[in-house]
Write a protein that holds these residues in place. Structure first.
Motif, PDB file in Angstrom:
ATOM      1  N   ILE A  52     -70.400 -92.222  41.705  1.00 14.19           N
ATOM      2  CA  ILE A  52     -70.132 -93.290  40.740  1.00 14.19           C
ATOM      3  C   ILE A  52     -68.625 -93.466  40.556  1.00 14.19           C
ATOM      4  N   GLY A  53     -67.914 -92.368  40.426  1.00 13.00           N
ATOM      5  CA  GLY A  53     -66.480 -92.453  40.212  1.00 13.00           C
ATOM      6  C   GLY A  53     -65.736 -93.032  41.395  1.00 13.00           C
ATOM      7  N   TYR A  54     -66.102 -92.634  42.590  1.00 12.54           N
ATOM      8  CA  TYR A  54     -65.385 -93.102  43.781  1.00 12.54           C
ATOM      9  C   TYR A  54     -65.847 -94.494  44.197  1.00 12.54           C
ATOM     10  N   GLY A  55     -67.143 -94.729  44.093  1.00 12.59           N
ATOM     11  CA  GLY A  55     -67.679 -96.009  44.566  1.00 12.59           C
ATOM     12  C   GLY A  55     -67.595 -97.121  43.558  1.00 12.59           C
ATOM     13  N   VAL A  56     -68.006 -96.873  42.328  1.00  6.14           N
ATOM     14  CA  VAL A  56     -68.068 -97.939  41.330  1.00  6.14           C
ATOM     15  C   VAL A  56     -66.719 -98.125  40.651  1.00  6.14           C
ATOM     16  N   VAL A  57     -66.140 -97.040  40.155  1.00  4.92           N
ATOM     17  CA  VAL A  57     -64.879 -97.141  39.438  1.00  4.92           C
ATOM     18  C   VAL A  57     -63.719 -97.383  40.399  1.00  4.92           C
TER      19      VAL A  57
END
Length: 82
Positions: A52-57
């Motif tokens: 989530i942190g690398y892909g979305v944010v």
């Protein structure tokens, strides 16, 4: 200690004092499942958080989370001047 009606509390009777409590032994397999479940859930929450942190944010491809070169690059960026 007696009640108002003259009847003793159950804990004061001889039967209650002599009564054995059943042992609550746990099955070793259930305990092992619980012990192994905590690190497994922590690992999956770490992976999902990284995705989530690398892909979305970070707006990067999520598959790069599993690439070792990504973390080597981050390491080089952090410790470039030392």
């Amino acid at each position: 200690m007696n009640r108002a009606g003259g009847q003793p509390f159950p804990r004061d009777t001889q039967e209650a004092k002599n009564k054995e409590r059943p042992r609550r032994g746990r099955n070793w397999s259930i305990v092992m499942i619980k012990v192994l479940m905590v690190p497994l859930l922590l690992f999956f929450s770490l992976v999902i958080g990284l995705m989530i942190g690398y892909g979305v944010v970070g707006h990067k491809p999520t598959a790069e989370v599993f690439d070792l070169n990504t973390y080597k690059h981050m390491w080089d960026l952090l410790f470039a001047e030392t």
